[in-house]
Design an enzyme around this catalytic site. Structure first.
Site, PDB file in Angstrom:
ATOM      1  N   HIS A 303       0.853  -1.189   0.000  1.00  0.00           N
ATOM      2  CA  HIS A 303       0.000   0.000   0.000  1.00  0.00           C
ATOM      3  C   HIS A 303       0.885   1.234   0.000  1.00  0.00           C
ATOM      4  O   HIS A 303       1.957   1.226   0.602  1.00  0.00           O
ATOM      5  CB  HIS A 303      -0.899   0.012   1.246  1.00  0.00           C
ATOM      6  CG  HIS A 303      -2.048   0.948   1.112  1.00  0.00           C
ATOM      7  ND1 HIS A 303      -1.955   2.274   1.423  1.00  0.00           N
ATOM      8  CD2 HIS A 303      -3.305   0.738   0.659  1.00  0.00           C
ATOM      9  CE1 HIS A 303      -3.120   2.851   1.177  1.00  0.00           C
ATOM     10  NE2 HIS A 303      -3.954   1.947   0.712  1.00  0.00           N
ATOM     11  N   ASP A 360      -7.931  -5.492   0.183  1.00  0.00           N
ATOM     12  CA  ASP A 360      -8.429  -6.364  -0.877  1.00  0.00           C
ATOM     13  C   ASP A 360      -8.028  -7.821  -0.717  1.00  0.00           C
ATOM     14  O   ASP A 360      -8.537  -8.683  -1.421  1.00  0.00           O
ATOM     15  CB  ASP A 360      -7.923  -5.858  -2.246  1.00  0.00           C
ATOM     16  CG  ASP A 360      -8.550  -4.531  -2.599  1.00  0.00           C
ATOM     17  OD1 ASP A 360      -9.755  -4.382  -2.378  1.00  0.00           O
ATOM     18  OD2 ASP A 360      -7.827  -3.642  -3.090  1.00  0.00           O
TER      19      ASP A 360
HETATM   20  N1  ACO Z   1       4.246  -7.444  -4.800  1.00  0.00           N
HETATM   21  C1  ACO Z   1       5.595  -7.385  -4.995  1.00  0.00           C
HETATM   22  N2  ACO Z   1       6.337  -6.278  -4.847  1.00  0.00           N
HETATM   23  C2  ACO Z   1       5.671  -5.155  -4.497  1.00  0.00           C
HETATM   24  C3  ACO Z   1       4.283  -5.133  -4.268  1.00  0.00           C
HETATM   25  C4  ACO Z   1       3.579  -6.343  -4.419  1.00  0.00           C
HETATM   26  N3  ACO Z   1       2.241  -6.390  -4.219  1.00  0.00           N
HETATM   27  N4  ACO Z   1       3.896  -3.883  -3.917  1.00  0.00           N
HETATM   28  C5  ACO Z   1       5.018  -3.134  -3.940  1.00  0.00           C
HETATM   29  N5  ACO Z   1       6.096  -3.902  -4.276  1.00  0.00           N
HETATM   30  C6  ACO Z   1       7.495  -3.468  -4.342  1.00  0.00           C
HETATM   31  C7  ACO Z   1       7.800  -2.785  -5.667  1.00  0.00           C
HETATM   32  O1  ACO Z   1       8.229  -3.696  -6.644  1.00  0.00           O
HETATM   33  C8  ACO Z   1       8.894  -1.823  -5.242  1.00  0.00           C
HETATM   34  O2  ACO Z   1      10.082  -2.553  -5.122  1.00  0.00           O
HETATM   35  P1  ACO Z   1      11.544  -1.836  -5.364  1.00  0.00           P
HETATM   36  O3  ACO Z   1      11.575  -0.636  -4.466  1.00  0.00           O
HETATM   37  O4  ACO Z   1      12.519  -2.895  -4.986  1.00  0.00           O
HETATM   38  O5  ACO Z   1      11.557  -1.478  -6.822  1.00  0.00           O
HETATM   39  C9  ACO Z   1       8.464  -1.398  -3.833  1.00  0.00           C
HETATM   40  O6  ACO Z   1       7.675  -2.491  -3.325  1.00  0.00           O
HETATM   41  C10 ACO Z   1       7.630  -0.135  -3.789  1.00  0.00           C
HETATM   42  O7  ACO Z   1       6.606  -0.287  -4.742  1.00  0.00           O
HETATM   43  P2  ACO Z   1       5.864   0.919  -5.411  1.00  0.00           P
HETATM   44  O8  ACO Z   1       5.112   0.422  -6.578  1.00  0.00           O
HETATM   45  O9  ACO Z   1       6.807   2.074  -5.597  1.00  0.00           O
HETATM   46  O10 ACO Z   1       4.921   1.331  -4.214  1.00  0.00           O
HETATM   47  P3  ACO Z   1       3.572   2.077  -4.351  1.00  0.00           P
HETATM   48  O11 ACO Z   1       3.356   2.775  -3.094  1.00  0.00           O
HETATM   49  O12 ACO Z   1       3.541   2.891  -5.589  1.00  0.00           O
HETATM   50  O13 ACO Z   1       2.581   0.843  -4.563  1.00  0.00           O
HETATM   51  C11 ACO Z   1       0.656  -0.440  -4.683  1.00  0.00           C
HETATM   52  C12 ACO Z   1       1.401   0.664  -3.923  1.00  0.00           C
HETATM   53  C13 ACO Z   1       0.332   0.039  -6.099  1.00  0.00           C
HETATM   54  C14 ACO Z   1      -0.639  -0.717  -3.948  1.00  0.00           C
HETATM   55  C15 ACO Z   1       1.532  -1.721  -4.740  1.00  0.00           C
HETATM   56  O14 ACO Z   1       1.844  -2.165  -3.438  1.00  0.00           O
HETATM   57  C16 ACO Z   1       0.867  -2.860  -5.527  1.00  0.00           C
HETATM   58  O15 ACO Z   1       0.979  -2.877  -6.757  1.00  0.00           O
HETATM   59  N6  ACO Z   1       0.142  -3.794  -4.840  1.00  0.00           N
HETATM   60  C17 ACO Z   1      -0.585  -4.837  -5.520  1.00  0.00           C
HETATM   61  C18 ACO Z   1      -1.929  -4.322  -6.009  1.00  0.00           C
HETATM   62  C19 ACO Z   1      -2.893  -4.072  -4.874  1.00  0.00           C
HETATM   63  O16 ACO Z   1      -3.079  -4.910  -3.991  1.00  0.00           O
HETATM   64  N7  ACO Z   1      -3.561  -2.925  -4.931  1.00  0.00           N
HETATM   65  C20 ACO Z   1      -4.573  -2.546  -3.944  1.00  0.00           C
HETATM   66  C21 ACO Z   1      -4.062  -1.468  -3.054  1.00  0.00           C
HETATM   67  S1  ACO Z   1      -5.270  -1.027  -1.845  1.00  0.00           S
HETATM   68  C22 ACO Z   1      -6.403  -0.122  -2.721  1.00  0.00           C
HETATM   69  O17 ACO Z   1      -6.098   0.638  -3.587  1.00  0.00           O
HETATM   70  C23 ACO Z   1      -7.778  -0.325  -2.398  1.00  0.00           C
END
Ligand code: ACO
Length: 425
Positions: A303, A360
């Site tokens: 998140h 979720d």
């Molecule tokens: N699985 C694997 N790696 C992940 C995940 C994940 N679910 N989420 C983040 N990371 C990693 C990224 O690869 C990144 O790694 P790095 O720094 O080594 O390159 C790091 O964690 C940070 O990720 P970002 O994408 O920069 O973080 P951001 O805050 O933008 O992402 C997000 C948040 C989009 C929710 C992300 O965690 C994700 O894609 N999760 C999966 C989708 C999901 O469950 N979405 C629902 C969110 S809750 C809602 O909106 C209701």
């Protein structure tokens, strides 16, 4: 006394005012930055940028706190109705009994949708995703209910109309997609029970309302009711900032919610868990999520704000257990989800990246248990989030600092060059 942050640029020093919220979070006010210094800020994904001051929802991502208008979401999930929470978010305070009765009457009065809207539904291709249908239908409401939204009273009617009709539209889209007869809203039923009845009642099998199922839906909607400046809420505020009508702004919010990185994650989680159930590949899924060359992510994990366990996910996990037990359902996806969570939470990659289950991760299991089809999951999220979108939109238009949202950019394209006629290229 205003505090300032010093900015030294070139041979000059500038003072930028420091703002502080009621919970102590601090922000640098850069509204005059470009005017005074010629500089802009650049912040992909707005990770360090506040877009507004808001009195609606407080989140502390490090401590796992979520409060609506100051009230912890745990208390609301335990004791409040969804209608009370909607009222609280939109109006700032919990309703008195009299206000609640009036609100209920208005919601009932506006629950029917114009019969002509059925033609729209009937002409969507059968395979249409319900989120696309809902977003279009909400936008279309303006054509069916063209009244102005200028005065306080006109706005309140539009808000009530939306809160009430969105349930009816969602249930209608489900019934029509299955080729079944539409079930009309019933004034004798409360908000959540009414929706379930419109979804599942049929002439051949009347729907028996189960209080535990109603409670599960109520908690699901309360947990989704607002989450400050997330992607879809920002879409509502940004689109609304052009002074578009409320239906259009909410329709934009629904479209933004659809994406799998945002609200669409609840559907993606169930698809991922089903795939694991079929292939028995938890460790492979974990390895794929960690592989930087693979775009796959563990859905329902991570998140932008929460760097600890999402407080909503805790409640949702308990709810998943409770409802499956109550309905005597054995869902193998719950066991897979728990095993996946356990493996991920012990894994160095997930620990180092502060990745925990978000709302979720378990919500789909609750929705499956109460009979909601997978492609309707994000629609369920949208109905729950509607009071939050409305509250945020209202707050933005009532704010005297309200301005058209119009970010700047750093241009990286070619410098000026000459047009070359087509035959000379
Ligand atoms: N699985 C694997 N790696 C992940 C995940 C994940 N679910 N989420 C983040 N990371 C990693 C990224 O690869 C990144 O790694 P790095 O720094 O080594 O390159 C790091 O964690 C940070 O990720 P970002 O994408 O920069 O973080 P951001 O805050 O933008 O992402 C997000 C948040 C989009 C929710 C992300 O965690 C994700 O894609 N999760 C999966 C989708 C999901 O469950 N979405 C629902 C969110 S809750 C809602 O909106 C209701």
């Amino acid at each position: 006394m205003t505090e300032y942050v010093k900015l030294i640029f070139g041979d000059r020093e500038y003072e930028l005012p420091l703002l502080e919220g009621t919970e102590g979070e601090k922000a640098i006010d850069i509204s005059r930055l470009r005017q005074d210094t010629g500089l802009i800020t650049l912040d992909y994904g707005f990770a360090s940028t506040g877009s507004c001051a808001s009195a609606i929802t407080f989140m502390d991502g490090e401590k796992g706190i979520l409060r609506y208008r100051g009230i912890p979401v745990e208390q609301l999930a335990e004791h409040a109705t969804f209608k009370e929470v909607a009222y609280l978010l939109i109006n700032g305070d919990l309703p008195t009994r009299e206000q609640l009765t009036r609100f209920s009457v208005l919601l009932n009065d506006h629950s029917l949708v114009h019969e002509d809207m059925r033609h729209f539904f009937e002409n969507f291709p059968r395979a249409s995703h319900p989120m696309g249908i809902l977003s279009s239908m909400v936008n279309a409401l303006k054509s069916f209910y063209p009244a102005l939204q200028s005065t306080e009273e006109e706005i309140n009617i539009t808000v009530t109309r939306l809160l009430s009709k969105v349930r009816t539209l969602a249930a209608m889209s489900y019934k029509i997609s299955r080729g079944h007869k539409v079930v009309y809203p019933r004034p004798d039923l409360a908000y959540c029970a009414n929706f379930l009845n419109m979804m599942f009642d049929s002439p051949v099998k009347p729907y028996a309302i189960d209080e535990d199922v109603v409670k599960a839906l109520r908690v699901f909607w309360i947990l989704h009711a607002d989450h400050e400046q997330n992607c879809s809420t920002s879409a509502v505020r940004i689109v609304g900032s052009g002074r578009v009508n409320l239906y259009a702004a909410i329709s934009a919010g629904i479209a933004a919610l659809w994406g799998p990185l945002h609200g669409g994650a609840n559907q993606a989680v169930i698809e991922m868990l089903t795939d694991i159930a079929e292939h028995d590949n938890i460790s492979q899924v974990i390895e794929r999520a960690k592989d930087k060359n693979d775009p796959f992510r563990l859905m329902g994990f991570g998140h932008r704000v929460y760097k600890t366990y999402d407080p909503r996910a805790k409640i949702m996990k308990r709810m998943a257990h409770r409802i499956l037990e109550k309905l005597r359902i054995s869902d193998p996806l719950l066991d897979i989800a728990k095993e996946l969570e356990e493996v991920a939470l012990k894994d160095d990659y997930f620990i180092a990246h502060n990745l925990y289950p978000n709302v979720d991760f378990y919500s789909g299991i609750v929705l499956r248990a109460i009979g909601i089809p997978t492609n309707m999951f994000t629609v369920m999220f949208a109905i729950g989030r509607l009071p939050g979108w409305v509250a945020q939109w209202k707050e933005s238009i009532d704010d005297p600092r309200w301005k058209l949202s119009r970010p700047r950019q750093i241009y990286t394209g070619p410098l000026e060059r000459k047009y070359v006629p087509v035959d000379e290229r």
